[in-house]
Design an enzyme around this catalytic site. Structure first.
Site, PDB file in Angstrom:
ATOM      1  N   LYS A  31       2.342 -16.975  -7.891  1.00  0.00           N
ATOM      2  CA  LYS A  31       1.933 -17.141  -9.300  1.00  0.00           C
ATOM      3  C   LYS A  31       2.551 -15.960 -10.040  1.00  0.00           C
ATOM      4  O   LYS A  31       2.015 -14.847 -10.042  1.00  0.00           O
ATOM      5  CB  LYS A  31       0.400 -17.115  -9.405  1.00  0.00           C
ATOM      6  CG  LYS A  31      -0.172 -17.957 -10.528  1.00  0.00           C
ATOM      7  CD  LYS A  31       0.282 -17.515 -11.915  1.00  0.00           C
ATOM      8  CE  LYS A  31      -0.547 -16.368 -12.437  1.00  0.00           C
ATOM      9  NZ  LYS A  31       0.014 -15.808 -13.704  1.00  0.00           N
ATOM     10  N   GLU A  55      -1.824  -3.756  -4.912  1.00  0.00           N
ATOM     11  CA  GLU A  55      -1.119  -2.627  -5.532  1.00  0.00           C
ATOM     12  C   GLU A  55      -1.541  -2.629  -6.997  1.00  0.00           C
ATOM     13  O   GLU A  55      -1.175  -3.541  -7.752  1.00  0.00           O
ATOM     14  CB  GLU A  55       0.394  -2.797  -5.395  1.00  0.00           C
ATOM     15  CG  GLU A  55       0.847  -2.745  -3.931  1.00  0.00           C
ATOM     16  CD  GLU A  55       2.350  -2.940  -3.741  1.00  0.00           C
ATOM     17  OE1 GLU A  55       2.750  -3.160  -2.586  1.00  0.00           O
ATOM     18  OE2 GLU A  55       3.103  -2.880  -4.730  1.00  0.00           O
ATOM     19  N   CYS A  84       4.339   1.163 -12.645  1.00  0.00           N
ATOM     20  CA  CYS A  84       3.052   1.600 -12.101  1.00  0.00           C
ATOM     21  C   CYS A  84       3.149   3.024 -11.590  1.00  0.00           C
ATOM     22  O   CYS A  84       2.170   3.754 -11.568  1.00  0.00           O
ATOM     23  CB  CYS A  84       2.607   0.665 -10.993  1.00  0.00           C
ATOM     24  SG  CYS A  84       3.770   0.646  -9.627  1.00  0.00           S
ATOM     25  N   GLU A 124      -4.822   4.390 -18.013  1.00  0.00           N
ATOM     26  CA  GLU A 124      -3.422   3.969 -17.862  1.00  0.00           C
ATOM     27  C   GLU A 124      -2.962   3.312 -19.170  1.00  0.00           C
ATOM     28  O   GLU A 124      -3.598   2.379 -19.664  1.00  0.00           O
ATOM     29  CB  GLU A 124      -3.306   2.961 -16.718  1.00  0.00           C
ATOM     30  CG  GLU A 124      -1.873   2.521 -16.478  1.00  0.00           C
ATOM     31  CD  GLU A 124      -1.765   1.419 -15.424  1.00  0.00           C
ATOM     32  OE1 GLU A 124      -2.495   0.414 -15.528  1.00  0.00           O
ATOM     33  OE2 GLU A 124      -0.958   1.560 -14.500  1.00  0.00           O
TER      34      GLU A 124
HETATM   35  P1  NAD Z   1      -2.426  -8.175 -14.749  1.00  0.00           P
HETATM   36  O1  NAD Z   1      -3.449  -7.726 -13.771  1.00  0.00           O
HETATM   37  O2  NAD Z   1      -2.848  -8.459 -16.128  1.00  0.00           O
HETATM   38  O3  NAD Z   1      -1.710  -9.515 -14.256  1.00  0.00           O
HETATM   39  C1  NAD Z   1      -1.084  -9.586 -12.992  1.00  0.00           C
HETATM   40  C2  NAD Z   1      -1.106 -11.029 -12.524  1.00  0.00           C
HETATM   41  O4  NAD Z   1      -2.444 -11.428 -12.266  1.00  0.00           O
HETATM   42  C3  NAD Z   1      -0.550 -12.029 -13.526  1.00  0.00           C
HETATM   43  O5  NAD Z   1       0.211 -12.981 -12.831  1.00  0.00           O
HETATM   44  C4  NAD Z   1      -1.802 -12.645 -14.113  1.00  0.00           C
HETATM   45  O6  NAD Z   1      -1.626 -13.938 -14.627  1.00  0.00           O
HETATM   46  C5  NAD Z   1      -2.701 -12.670 -12.893  1.00  0.00           C
HETATM   47  N1  NAD Z   1      -4.133 -12.736 -13.173  1.00  0.00           N
HETATM   48  C6  NAD Z   1      -4.802 -12.213 -14.227  1.00  0.00           C
HETATM   49  N2  NAD Z   1      -6.120 -12.472 -14.111  1.00  0.00           N
HETATM   50  C7  NAD Z   1      -6.288 -13.167 -12.956  1.00  0.00           C
HETATM   51  C8  NAD Z   1      -7.414 -13.729 -12.295  1.00  0.00           C
HETATM   52  N3  NAD Z   1      -8.643 -13.606 -12.780  1.00  0.00           N
HETATM   53  N4  NAD Z   1      -7.223 -14.391 -11.135  1.00  0.00           N
HETATM   54  C9  NAD Z   1      -5.972 -14.506 -10.601  1.00  0.00           C
HETATM   55  N5  NAD Z   1      -4.863 -14.015 -11.201  1.00  0.00           N
HETATM   56  C10 NAD Z   1      -5.023 -13.336 -12.356  1.00  0.00           C
HETATM   57  O7  NAD Z   1      -1.282  -7.073 -14.695  1.00  0.00           O
HETATM   58  P2  NAD Z   1       0.032  -6.993 -15.579  1.00  0.00           P
HETATM   59  O8  NAD Z   1      -0.386  -6.679 -16.978  1.00  0.00           O
HETATM   60  O9  NAD Z   1       0.866  -8.185 -15.318  1.00  0.00           O
HETATM   61  O10 NAD Z   1       0.787  -5.730 -14.950  1.00  0.00           O
HETATM   62  C11 NAD Z   1       0.553  -4.407 -15.334  1.00  0.00           C
HETATM   63  C12 NAD Z   1      -0.417  -3.736 -14.374  1.00  0.00           C
HETATM   64  O11 NAD Z   1       0.072  -3.868 -13.054  1.00  0.00           O
HETATM   65  C13 NAD Z   1      -0.571  -2.262 -14.606  1.00  0.00           C
HETATM   66  O12 NAD Z   1      -1.913  -1.888 -14.438  1.00  0.00           O
HETATM   67  C14 NAD Z   1       0.255  -1.636 -13.489  1.00  0.00           C
HETATM   68  O13 NAD Z   1      -0.111  -0.347 -13.118  1.00  0.00           O
HETATM   69  C15 NAD Z   1       0.019  -2.611 -12.396  1.00  0.00           C
HETATM   70  N6  NAD Z   1       1.105  -2.543 -11.394  1.00  0.00           N
HETATM   71  C16 NAD Z   1       0.865  -1.914 -10.215  1.00  0.00           C
HETATM   72  C17 NAD Z   1       1.882  -1.787  -9.272  1.00  0.00           C
HETATM   73  C18 NAD Z   1       1.678  -1.058  -7.966  1.00  0.00           C
HETATM   74  O14 NAD Z   1       2.568  -1.115  -7.127  1.00  0.00           O
HETATM   75  N7  NAD Z   1       0.561  -0.373  -7.769  1.00  0.00           N
HETATM   76  C19 NAD Z   1       3.140  -2.330  -9.539  1.00  0.00           C
HETATM   77  C20 NAD Z   1       3.341  -2.959 -10.764  1.00  0.00           C
HETATM   78  C21 NAD Z   1       2.312  -3.072 -11.688  1.00  0.00           C
HETATM   79  O1  6OD Z   2       9.352  -0.141  -4.926  1.00  0.00           O
HETATM   80  C1  6OD Z   2       8.402  -0.859  -4.597  1.00  0.00           C
HETATM   81  O2  6OD Z   2       8.343  -1.412  -3.485  1.00  0.00           O
HETATM   82  C2  6OD Z   2       7.298  -1.064  -5.534  1.00  0.00           C
HETATM   83  N1  6OD Z   2       6.248  -1.784  -5.081  1.00  0.00           N
HETATM   84  C3  6OD Z   2       7.406  -0.555  -6.785  1.00  0.00           C
HETATM   85  C4  6OD Z   2       6.410  -0.672  -7.754  1.00  0.00           C
HETATM   86  C5  6OD Z   2       6.700  -0.406  -9.045  1.00  0.00           C
HETATM   87  C6  6OD Z   2       5.691  -0.496 -10.033  1.00  0.00           C
HETATM   88  O3  6OD Z   2       5.888  -0.708 -11.184  1.00  0.00           O
END
Ligand code: NAD
Ligand code: 6OD
Length: 494
Positions: free
Chosen positions: A187, A263, A297, A398
């Protein structure tokens, strides 16, 4: 359900279920927007609950079909072919990623797309060379037994992805999941559906059995995301996104006691000691704060600088921030847009909050003036603040934008305490030329990854993930296999 074999990455973006591109069965669509211009550039066909259930059923059938019967060597050959096909079609992936995210082409061509291919190739290598554990066991009757480990696929894996590095973060999960013999239902974020859809063409081109890789488009709660996590035939859920979304998904995973790998968000600190090489620091932090317009992130949003270096650091970082040109498409110093109007509003809300909390805006703080088509894009200025209290909202939450607050410190233990004072624990960076201090401080950081004198330098064999509210579990190299396989102990009395 109607099927439609038209290209999924032009103006019609389709679900990919059982090897076939499909419109949503209830006819719902939503707009695909280019954040660099604010223009609608496509229509995404939203998956209904019936479509999501069909995708999970296709994935389950594939497990018991040709995919499940393949040898590891046959699977590795297909997965390696996926990597090669992504590379062959890298221009198509680049175009799709840039259209969805608005990010500069040089970011997508150096980071997103090559990692999309590497994520398949690397996990094919890991699975090919993975040893298994065995023990020669003494038995009570003076005999011997052999204990060994069999690793089996977990089953159907739900892969739920964010929008900041769509192909990179999706394949980071799909690569190991397939290498371990699972099937997947992806998804993608509603903001960035194109590269996940395009990967379906790659799967078909290399002869991947139908149902191994499926894609359903839609939103979270009450839409495809929730339909997927609620489906009881999903055996495990891997998710990258916000911490709050992780909590909602965990509640669904509890039904049926399914495994999760998360993550999540971060509020990552950098500690800059006075003995650091300032050229390296400015080069590194101008990437960790501004790359991908701060939508990383792993990005740095809190910087602690030892007092003797503070003024010079601010002067140099200000120059670095001002060198970025929001909206100047094609230029290497181009700073792309934020992902959406909603995210722009959120980031600008934090910009206003910083001022209300007493920040001095050293540079940026607003919306840049941009002429032409990009005038409708979701841009913000790269921004630096000083004068913020460590416990201010802007230093705790964040933001996910191109900004950071900078605070001076006087002693090493003070810097460590400030850096660790957060509910998150994804990553940190430490900048010093003192080797002993580098190791000492890195070990004290309560984070999943600590970079010293560098940032986002990735070796895909290492454990990646966050502590605290930044995640559950680790992926990367053999660590991914811990999540994507079920371990069985077999004990044979000899
Ligand atoms: P988000 O949590 O809003 O959405 C991520 C995904 O989850 C989307 O596909 C969304 O449609 C889905 N989703 C939302 N609510 C849901 C539910 N109730 N059930 C199932 N699926 C659901 O995140 P975003 O805005 O797309 O991304 C930004 C966030 O992601 C930031 O907080 C960032 O730090 C985090 N992030 C973390 C990492 C990591 O490696 N730790 C990497 C990239 C992004
Ligand atoms: O490099 C990766 O494997 C990884 N998970 C990066 C995440 C980036 C976050 O925005």
């Amino acid at each position: 359900m109607t099927s439609d074999m038209s290209r999924p990455v032009t103006d019609t973006i389709l679900n990919f279920i059982g090897g076939v591109y499909r419109r949503g069965s209830d006819g719902k669509t939503f707009a695909n927007v280019n954040p660099a211009t604010g223009q609608h550039i496509g229509l995404v066909h939203e998956a209904s609950k019936a479509d999501v259930d069909a995708a999970v059923a296709a994935a389950k059938t594939a497990l018991n079909g040709p995919w499940g019967r393949m040898t590891t060597a046959e699977r590795i050959k297909l997965i390696t072919a996926v990597a090669a096909e992504i590379e062959r079609r890298s221009e198509d992936f680049l175009e799709a990623e840039v259209a969805d995210t608005g990010k500069p082409r040089h970011v997508a061509s150096h980071i997103d797309i090559p990692r999309g291919a590497a994520n398949f190739r690397m996990f094919a290598d890991v699975i090919a060379t993975m040893p298994t554990e065995s023990f020669a066991t003494d038995t009570p009757d003076g005999g011997r037994a052999l204990n060994y480990v069999a690793r089996k696929p977990k089953g159907v894996i739900a892969v739920i992805c964010p929008w900041n590095f769509p192909l990179l973060l999706m394949t980071w999960k799909v690569g190991p999941a397939l290498a371990c013999g699972n099937t997947v239902v992806v998804k993608p974020s509603e903001e960035t559906p194109r590269t996940a859809a395009l990967l379906g063409e790659v799967m078909n081109a290399v002869g991947m059995p139908e149902g191994v890789y499926n894609v359903v488009h839609g939103f979270g709660a009450g839409s495809a995301g929730e339909f997927l996590t609620s489906n009881k035939d999903v055996d495990a859920i891997t998710f990258t996104g916000e911490t709050g979304t992780g909590q909602a998904i965990m509640q669904k995973a509890a039904i049926g006691v399914r495994d999760v790998s998360f993550e999540l968000g971060g509020k990552n600190p950098a500690i800059v000691f006075a003995d650091a090489d300032l050229d390296k620091v400015v080069e590194g932090l101008s990437r960790s704060v501004f790359l991908n317009t701060g939508q990383v992130c792993l990005g740095t949003e809190r910087v602690y600088v030892e007092r003797p270096l503070f003024d010079e650091f601010i002067r140099r970082m200000t120059m670095a921030a001002q060198a970025f040109k929001p909206g100047a498409a094609g230029d290497p110093a181009y700073l792309g847009p934020l992902i959406s109007a909603e995210h722009q509003e959120k980031v600008l809300g934090y910009y206003a909050k910083a001022v209300a909390e007493g920040a001095t805006v050293v540079t940026g703080g607003g919306v840049p003036e941009i002429d032409g088509a990009q005038g409708g894009g979701f841009y913000v200025e790269p921004t630096l603040w000083t004068g913020l209290a460590h416990d201010s909202t802007v230093m705790r939450e964040e933001i996910f934008g191109p900004c950071c607050g900078v605070i001076p410190f006087d002693a090493e233990d003070e810097a460590v305490a400030l850096a660790n004072d957060t509910e998150y624990g994804l990553c940190a960076t430490v900048w010093t030329e003192n080797l002993s201090r580098a190791h000492r401080v890195a070990a004290e950081m309560r984070v999943g990854v600590c970079w010293v004198n560098c940032w986002f330098l990735r070796d895909l064999r290492t454990a990646f993930g966050g502590s605290g509210q930044s995640g559950i579990g680790r992926e990367g190299g053999v660590h991914s296999l811990e999540f994507y396989t079920e371990i069985q102990n077999i004990c044979v009395k000899l």
